[in-house]
Write an enzyme that holds these catalytic residues in place. Structure first.
Site, PDB file in Angstrom:
ATOM      1  N   ARG A   1     -15.803-112.627 -18.725  1.00  0.00           N
ATOM      2  CA  ARG A   1     -14.785-113.582 -19.155  1.00  0.00           C
ATOM      3  C   ARG A   1     -15.396-114.985 -19.270  1.00  0.00           C
ATOM      4  O   ARG A   1     -16.411-115.288 -18.661  1.00  0.00           O
ATOM      5  CB  ARG A   1     -13.613-113.586 -18.172  1.00  0.00           C
ATOM      6  CG  ARG A   1     -12.848-112.265 -18.139  1.00  0.00           C
ATOM      7  CD  ARG A   1     -11.703-112.311 -17.135  1.00  0.00           C
ATOM      8  NE  ARG A   1     -10.898-111.103 -17.204  1.00  0.00           N
ATOM      9  CZ  ARG A   1     -11.157-109.987 -16.524  1.00  0.00           C
ATOM     10  NH1 ARG A   1     -12.222-109.957 -15.728  1.00  0.00           N
ATOM     11  NH2 ARG A   1     -10.379-108.931 -16.632  1.00  0.00           N
TER      12      ARG A   1
ATOM     13  N   LYS B   1     -10.983-111.738 -11.825  1.00  0.00           N
ATOM     14  CA  LYS B   1      -9.536-111.670 -12.009  1.00  0.00           C
ATOM     15  C   LYS B   1      -8.908-110.633 -11.091  1.00  0.00           C
ATOM     16  O   LYS B   1      -7.826-110.842 -10.543  1.00  0.00           O
ATOM     17  CB  LYS B   1      -9.217-111.338 -13.472  1.00  0.00           C
ATOM     18  CG  LYS B   1      -7.734-111.384 -13.802  1.00  0.00           C
ATOM     19  CD  LYS B   1      -7.503-111.149 -15.276  1.00  0.00           C
ATOM     20  CE  LYS B   1      -6.018-111.216 -15.607  1.00  0.00           C
ATOM     21  NZ  LYS B   1      -5.772-110.985 -17.058  1.00  0.00           N
TER      22      LYS B   1
ATOM     23  N   HIS C   1     -11.722-114.986 -26.100  1.00  0.00           N
ATOM     24  CA  HIS C   1     -11.593-113.785 -25.274  1.00  0.00           C
ATOM     25  C   HIS C   1     -11.866-112.513 -26.078  1.00  0.00           C
ATOM     26  O   HIS C   1     -12.168-111.462 -25.497  1.00  0.00           O
ATOM     27  CB  HIS C   1     -10.192-113.716 -24.659  1.00  0.00           C
ATOM     28  CG  HIS C   1     -10.045-112.654 -23.615  1.00  0.00           C
ATOM     29  ND1 HIS C   1     -10.629-112.742 -22.359  1.00  0.00           N
ATOM     30  CD2 HIS C   1      -9.398-111.452 -23.633  1.00  0.00           C
ATOM     31  CE1 HIS C   1     -10.341-111.664 -21.655  1.00  0.00           C
ATOM     32  NE2 HIS C   1      -9.601-110.861 -22.404  1.00  0.00           N
TER      33      HIS C   1
ATOM     34  N   ARG D   1     -14.987-110.489 -25.437  1.00  0.00           N
ATOM     35  CA  ARG D   1     -14.925-109.419 -24.418  1.00  0.00           C
ATOM     36  C   ARG D   1     -14.399-108.131 -25.050  1.00  0.00           C
ATOM     37  O   ARG D   1     -14.902-107.038 -24.758  1.00  0.00           O
ATOM     38  CB  ARG D   1     -14.041-109.872 -23.266  1.00  0.00           C
ATOM     39  CG  ARG D   1     -13.849-108.852 -22.142  1.00  0.00           C
ATOM     40  CD  ARG D   1     -13.164-109.524 -20.963  1.00  0.00           C
ATOM     41  NE  ARG D   1     -12.645-108.596 -19.968  1.00  0.00           N
ATOM     42  CZ  ARG D   1     -13.355-108.083 -18.967  1.00  0.00           C
ATOM     43  NH1 ARG D   1     -14.626-108.400 -18.847  1.00  0.00           N
ATOM     44  NH2 ARG D   1     -12.808-107.271 -18.083  1.00  0.00           N
TER      45      ARG D   1
ATOM     46  N   TRP E   1     -12.404-104.040 -14.556  1.00  0.00           N
ATOM     47  CA  TRP E   1     -10.964-103.803 -14.694  1.00  0.00           C
ATOM     48  C   TRP E   1     -10.440-103.060 -13.477  1.00  0.00           C
ATOM     49  O   TRP E   1     -11.132-102.225 -12.885  1.00  0.00           O
ATOM     50  CB  TRP E   1     -10.676-102.997 -15.954  1.00  0.00           C
ATOM     51  CG  TRP E   1     -10.711-103.825 -17.201  1.00  0.00           C
ATOM     52  CD1 TRP E   1      -9.838-104.804 -17.570  1.00  0.00           C
ATOM     53  CD2 TRP E   1     -11.673-103.747 -18.266  1.00  0.00           C
ATOM     54  NE1 TRP E   1     -10.196-105.345 -18.775  1.00  0.00           N
ATOM     55  CE2 TRP E   1     -11.328-104.718 -19.237  1.00  0.00           C
ATOM     56  CE3 TRP E   1     -12.802-102.959 -18.485  1.00  0.00           C
ATOM     57  CZ2 TRP E   1     -12.057-104.913 -20.401  1.00  0.00           C
ATOM     58  CZ3 TRP E   1     -13.535-103.153 -19.648  1.00  0.00           C
ATOM     59  CH2 TRP E   1     -13.159-104.114 -20.596  1.00  0.00           C
TER      60      TRP E   1
ATOM     61  N   TYR F   1      -9.049 -99.235 -25.727  1.00  0.00           N
ATOM     62  CA  TYR F   1     -10.224 -99.159 -26.590  1.00  0.00           C
ATOM     63  C   TYR F   1     -10.552 -97.719 -26.978  1.00  0.00           C
ATOM     64  O   TYR F   1     -11.427 -97.487 -27.812  1.00  0.00           O
ATOM     65  CB  TYR F   1     -11.445 -99.760 -25.887  1.00  0.00           C
ATOM     66  CG  TYR F   1     -11.255-101.183 -25.424  1.00  0.00           C
ATOM     67  CD1 TYR F   1     -11.280-102.242 -26.319  1.00  0.00           C
ATOM     68  CD2 TYR F   1     -11.050-101.468 -24.076  1.00  0.00           C
ATOM     69  CE1 TYR F   1     -11.100-103.550 -25.887  1.00  0.00           C
ATOM     70  CE2 TYR F   1     -10.877-102.771 -23.633  1.00  0.00           C
ATOM     71  CZ  TYR F   1     -10.896-103.808 -24.547  1.00  0.00           C
ATOM     72  OH  TYR F   1     -10.727-105.094 -24.114  1.00  0.00           O
TER      73      TYR F   1
END
Length: 339
Positions: free
Chosen positions: A190, A217, A276, A279, A302, A311
């Site tokens: 990020r 995050k 972003h 990414r 994640w 994805y």
């Protein structure tokens, strides 16, 4: 039991001992008769809690104070505080037990009336739901959480660019931005993790970097294996700054979504592309090249497989054997017919 006034307040205060514990609080009024009524209700409430098991009545404000204190670790607390400030005009002083589905529907309509997107309305309602769940499941302040209706949100397509487009973008950018973009496309990190990357987080010999839990995050450490391109990009930064990796004229970089960034995107013909999306591009390339989803989840830091699933449609390699099998069956049938 006794009522008294403090020097710093015009309101009456109540003070007494219950079950060996001292109870002392403001009645919120300077009228002695109303203060006595408040005191009587308080004593009755304590009796109901003790003898009948009735939960004390808690207000939204009480829950907000505790919620904010217990969620300081959340990366999204800044946005939570923004939503809580907006909610204050509707929930200030409201008892938690009163907040039901109809009450929440009024809040939903009020936010919708501002002309915001459904996603914005949902973010506000998610804060309310999260707070009420804590009040019910963890604090035991209320017995149940009302159903919170969420609005439908359009599923946005994943925006990514091809390697050819990425090469054109990097070539057109100033060197300091080009290096950051190149490193982002190699690692999938990020923006804040790249611009805030320090040399203490890099080991060029082992070709590794790492993001500390308090920088991630999901609040989990992220190991970052470095490709050859990433290593070469980092080596170009050696000697430019004592602590930080990516800098501009000796200063650390905090803003990358600049006029220069937007101007170059327009020049190379890349539309509707945010920072972003670098990414997203990194993840899309990985999926297209066959990286397993569970590996991509770990590489990207994640918290759940669902975050990677968006994805999955970009790779159809695992379906090819079924397509080939169907073709083989058709050929076999045709052969039998000829016989």
């Amino acid at each position: 039991m006794s009522l008294y006034k403090r020097k710093d307040s015009t309101c009456w205060w109540v003070r007494f001992t219950h079950k060996g514990k001292r109870v002392q609080e403001s009645t919120g009024t300077n009228d002695r008769q109303k203060a006595q009524e408040y005191e009587a209700k308080l004593v009755n409430s304590l009796w109901e809690q003790e003898r009948l098991g009735i939960k004390p009545k808690r207000q939204w404000n009480d829950a907000v104070v505790r919620y904010v204190d217990e969620t300081q670790h959340k990366a999204s607390q800044v946005s939570d505080l923004y939503h809580l400030r907006w909610l204050d005009k509707y929930l200030n002083g409201v008892e938690l037990q009163v907040i039901n589905r109809d009450f929440l529907e009024k809040i939903l309509k009020a936010k919708q009336a501002e002309g915001v997107a459904n996603s914005t309305v949902n973010r506000v309602l998610e804060v309310v739901r999260g707070l009420l769940r804590k009040a019910c499941n963890e604090w035991e302040w209320i017995d149940r959480v009302p159903a919170v209706r969420m609005l439908p949100e359009p599923k946005k397509r994943v925006r990514w660019i091809t390697r050819n487009e990425a090469d054109r973008l990097v070539e057109a950018l100033p060197s300091h931005l080009a290096d950051i973009v190149r490193f982002s496309l190699e690692t999938g990190l990020r923006r804040s993790n790249v611009t805030g990357l320090q040399w203490s987080q890099v080991d060029l010999v082992r070709r590794m970097a790492w993001i500390h839990p308090d920088q991630a995050k999901a609040r989990k450490a992220i190991p970052v294996p470095l490709s050859t391109v990433a290593v070469l990009t980092l080596r170009k930064q050696i000697g430019k700054h004592q602590t930080h990796v990516f800098t501009y004229k000796g200063n650390t970089i905090t803003q990358v979504n600049t006029k220069t960034w937007r101007k170059v995107l327009k020049e190379v013909g890349i539309e509707s592309f945010r920072w972003h999306d670098l990414r997203h591009t990194w993840a899309s390339w990985h999926i297209q090249e066959g990286t397993p989803q569970h590996i991509l989840q770990e590489l990207g830091g994640w918290s759940s497989p669902e975050m990677v699933q968006k994805y999955a449609h970009l790779s159809s390699a695992h379906l090819m054997e079924w397509v080939d099998r169907k073709i083989a069956v058709v050929q076999n049938v045709a052969e039998v017919v000829r016989l």
